[in-house]
Design an enzyme around this catalytic site. Structure first.
Site, PDB file in Angstrom:
ATOM      1  N   LYS A 115       0.816  -1.215   0.000  1.00  0.00           N
ATOM      2  CA  LYS A 115       0.000   0.000   0.000  1.00  0.00           C
ATOM      3  C   LYS A 115       0.844   1.255   0.000  1.00  0.00           C
ATOM      4  O   LYS A 115       0.470   2.263  -0.594  1.00  0.00           O
ATOM      5  CB  LYS A 115      -0.956   0.001   1.201  1.00  0.00           C
ATOM      6  CG  LYS A 115      -2.102  -0.971   1.031  1.00  0.00           C
ATOM      7  CD  LYS A 115      -3.228  -0.669   1.993  1.00  0.00           C
ATOM      8  CE  LYS A 115      -4.328  -1.704   1.880  1.00  0.00           C
ATOM      9  NZ  LYS A 115      -5.271  -1.649   2.984  1.00  0.00           N
ATOM     10  N   LYS A 217      -4.969 -10.095  -7.144  1.00  0.00           N
ATOM     11  CA  LYS A 217      -6.231 -10.366  -6.444  1.00  0.00           C
ATOM     12  C   LYS A 217      -7.291  -9.331  -6.824  1.00  0.00           C
ATOM     13  O   LYS A 217      -6.949  -8.199  -7.193  1.00  0.00           O
ATOM     14  CB  LYS A 217      -6.002 -10.467  -4.939  1.00  0.00           C
ATOM     15  CG  LYS A 217      -5.985  -9.200  -4.218  1.00  0.00           C
ATOM     16  CD  LYS A 217      -5.823  -9.363  -2.715  1.00  0.00           C
ATOM     17  CE  LYS A 217      -5.773  -7.941  -2.202  1.00  0.00           C
ATOM     18  NZ  LYS A 217      -5.385  -7.689  -0.887  1.00  0.00           N
ATOM     19  N   LYS A 220     -10.566  -3.462  -4.582  1.00  0.00           N
ATOM     20  CA  LYS A 220     -11.323  -2.216  -4.722  1.00  0.00           C
ATOM     21  C   LYS A 220     -10.519  -1.172  -5.468  1.00  0.00           C
ATOM     22  O   LYS A 220     -11.079  -0.260  -6.060  1.00  0.00           O
ATOM     23  CB  LYS A 220     -11.610  -1.619  -3.329  1.00  0.00           C
ATOM     24  CG  LYS A 220     -12.468  -2.456  -2.436  1.00  0.00           C
ATOM     25  CD  LYS A 220     -12.477  -1.907  -1.000  1.00  0.00           C
ATOM     26  CE  LYS A 220     -13.138  -2.907  -0.077  1.00  0.00           C
ATOM     27  NZ  LYS A 220     -13.074  -2.576   1.330  1.00  0.00           N
TER      28      LYS A 220
HETATM   29  P1  TYM Z   1     -10.771  -5.390   3.593  1.00  0.00           P
HETATM   30  O1  TYM Z   1     -11.750  -4.333   3.875  1.00  0.00           O
HETATM   31  O2  TYM Z   1      -9.677  -5.126   2.616  1.00  0.00           O
HETATM   32  O3  TYM Z   1     -11.504  -6.705   3.090  1.00  0.00           O
HETATM   33  C1  TYM Z   1     -12.581  -7.257   3.810  1.00  0.00           C
HETATM   34  C2  TYM Z   1     -12.520  -8.773   3.767  1.00  0.00           C
HETATM   35  O4  TYM Z   1     -12.554  -9.223   2.406  1.00  0.00           O
HETATM   36  C3  TYM Z   1     -11.469 -10.118   2.184  1.00  0.00           C
HETATM   37  N1  TYM Z   1     -11.022  -9.975   0.795  1.00  0.00           N
HETATM   38  C4  TYM Z   1     -10.925 -11.000  -0.078  1.00  0.00           C
HETATM   39  N2  TYM Z   1     -11.200 -12.313   0.057  1.00  0.00           N
HETATM   40  C5  TYM Z   1     -11.007 -13.088  -1.027  1.00  0.00           C
HETATM   41  N3  TYM Z   1     -10.574 -12.620  -2.221  1.00  0.00           N
HETATM   42  C6  TYM Z   1     -10.295 -11.300  -2.404  1.00  0.00           C
HETATM   43  N4  TYM Z   1      -9.888 -10.836  -3.575  1.00  0.00           N
HETATM   44  C7  TYM Z   1     -10.475 -10.428  -1.292  1.00  0.00           C
HETATM   45  N5  TYM Z   1     -10.307  -9.083  -1.108  1.00  0.00           N
HETATM   46  C8  TYM Z   1     -10.648  -8.846   0.158  1.00  0.00           C
HETATM   47  C9  TYM Z   1     -10.395  -9.675   3.154  1.00  0.00           C
HETATM   48  O5  TYM Z   1      -9.461 -10.704   3.402  1.00  0.00           O
HETATM   49  C10 TYM Z   1     -11.208  -9.327   4.370  1.00  0.00           C
HETATM   50  O6  TYM Z   1     -11.508 -10.480   5.128  1.00  0.00           O
HETATM   51  N6  TYM Z   1      -7.660  -5.344   7.491  1.00  0.00           N
HETATM   52  C11 TYM Z   1      -8.973  -5.783   7.056  1.00  0.00           C
HETATM   53  C12 TYM Z   1     -10.119  -5.205   7.874  1.00  0.00           C
HETATM   54  C13 TYM Z   1     -10.007  -5.412   9.350  1.00  0.00           C
HETATM   55  C14 TYM Z   1     -10.211  -6.640  10.038  1.00  0.00           C
HETATM   56  C15 TYM Z   1     -10.067  -6.324  11.419  1.00  0.00           C
HETATM   57  C16 TYM Z   1     -10.479  -7.939   9.625  1.00  0.00           C
HETATM   58  C17 TYM Z   1      -9.768  -4.458  10.277  1.00  0.00           C
HETATM   59  N7  TYM Z   1      -9.814  -5.005  11.538  1.00  0.00           N
HETATM   60  C18 TYM Z   1     -10.193  -7.310  12.394  1.00  0.00           C
HETATM   61  C19 TYM Z   1     -10.596  -8.918  10.615  1.00  0.00           C
HETATM   62  C20 TYM Z   1     -10.452  -8.606  11.977  1.00  0.00           C
HETATM   63  C21 TYM Z   1      -9.157  -5.327   5.618  1.00  0.00           C
HETATM   64  O7  TYM Z   1      -8.524  -4.425   5.139  1.00  0.00           O
HETATM   65  O8  TYM Z   1     -10.147  -5.947   4.960  1.00  0.00           O
END
Ligand code: TYM
Length: 355
Positions: A115, A217, A220
């Site tokens: 990032k 992957k 967004k």
């Molecule tokens: P974020 O907002 O990027 O994504 C949310 C969830 O979607 C999953 N994900 C995917 N799974 C499969 N294939 C993909 N291409 C894909 N893109 C995204 C992510 O793995 C995630 O589960 N850091 C986290 C948010 C967070 C969090 C937490 C998660 C903050 N605090 C505590 C768990 C526990 C994030 O950026 O997710």
């Protein structure tokens, strides 16, 4: 295994378009886990602002992710749904964890490197310490299980490292105050305040790839909208994106081993499996030998059948901002009570005077 009461926690960032990867890798699992566990699901707005967010768009996105949770079938009455910034204990615990985690640990985080890109000097300090806030999200509730996609695995390992170091550094205080829980770590029974949280990363959709490039992957932030299926896309757009998805010229194999070295084919089979709640083996047993000219329309029909009702429900719920805000406010109050119990203990453990 540990002896903490099982509790599921997970979070999603409100940073624009929710896509099929978020849905299959995370939200769909959130829905399923409600049957067997107490669950807390959080819209992580404080994580979102580690990179610049327009304030008005941030509010809209926070409500939209909440609407996606509800539209997908998360029950905010039985479980807890809230936005992170309402529960200030997350930030407080993150600060304490900033003092537990080591610079070296955070420097190894691949998501930060990705990032921040080349211009690391210009990344926010928040982006660097992002994983300590994530550990705080989870451990403020002493959550035992976290459903996520594969890209979050390293962050969850760090969460365990932070929990373990906290338990070790303060082991005497924890015993003295009698606030620890006995848990199994390897072959040993140990006493600690925080559980060593288990990631739940399994099934055919832990890493959904871009529809335009099987080596990246689905994300967004990809500039090409054709690379992802957004949860708000209508039926025509979903079909168009699947039709245009990159593939190779071969027919589908009849077993998963035949997907090796064919990332785009593997991805579409994985999406089909996850949408239908079956394995890749099952998909190939039925569709082995099919050309993509046959398979893509079948996948498009399935995606529309599963996603269109969610999109419609999301639009309906998003239209009622007052209702969404009331869900978040109620969830925030309930989450805050649990998190404050943890923080009371943590302040005592660390020697921070209170009360
Ligand atoms: P974020 O907002 O990027 O994504 C949310 C969830 O979607 C999953 N994900 C995917 N799974 C499969 N294939 C993909 N291409 C894909 N893109 C995204 C992510 O793995 C995630 O589960 N850091 C986290 C948010 C967070 C969090 C937490 C998660 C903050 N605090 C505590 C768990 C526990 C994030 O950026 O997710």
């Amino acid at each position: 295994m540990n002896d903490f009461n099982p509790l599921v926690f997970s979070g999603v960032q409100p940073t624009g378009n929710l896509h099929l990867g978020n849905y299959l890798g995370a939200i769909r699992k959130f829905v399923a886990l409600q049957q067997s566990h107490n669950c807390i699901y959080c819209v992580v707005d404080l994580h979102a602002i580690t990179t610049w967010q327009d304030p008005t768009e941030l509010m809209t996105s926070t409500r939209e992710v909440t609407a996606a949770f509800l539209a997908s079938g998360i029950d905010a009455k039985k479980h807890i749904v809230f936005n992170q910034s309402r529960v200030h204990q997350h930030s407080e615990l993150a600060w304490i964890f900033n003092c537990i985690a080591r610079m070296g640990w955070l420097s190894r985080m691949t998501q930060f490197k990705e990032k921040a890109g080349k211009d690391r000097e210009n990344a926010s300090v928040g982006l660097f310490s992002y994983p300590t806030l994530m550990a705080a999200d989870i451990l403020a509730y002493r959550a035992t299980h976290v459903p996520v996609g594969d890209d979050q695995k390293q962050h969850l390992e760090l969460t365990r490292d932070i929990a373990q170091k906290f338990n070790n550094d303060f082991s005497e205080r924890i015993a003295e105050l009698g606030v620890g829980v006995e848990m199994q770590v390897g072959d040993e029974r140990v006493n600690g305040y925080f559980p060593l949280t288990e990631p739940l990363i399994e099934g055919p959709a832990t890493r959904i790839m871009s529809l335009r490039d099987g080596s990246k992957k689905m994300s967004k932030s990809d500039p090409s909208d054709l690379s992802r299926i957004n949860l708000t896309d209508d039926a025509d757009l979903i079909s168009k994106k699947i039709r245009k998805a990159r593939t190779d010229p071969e027919a589908l194999p009849s077993e998963p081993a035949g997907l090796e070295g064919r990332p785009e084919a593997d991805n579409l089979v994985g999406i089909f499996a996850a949408l239908n709640d079956i394995s890749k083996e099952d998909v190939l047993a039925e569709h082995g030998g099919w050309q993509f000219s046959q398979f893509k329309p079948a996948l498009a029909d399935l995606a529309v059948e599963k996603l269109a009702p969610i999109a419609a429900e999301m639009r309906r719920i998003s239209g009622d901002a007052d209702y969404v805000d009331s869900v978040l406010s109620d969830g925030g109050a309930r989450a805050g009570e649990i998190a404050e119990r943890t923080l009371k203990d943590v302040r005592s453990i660390a020697g921070l005077l209170q009360g």
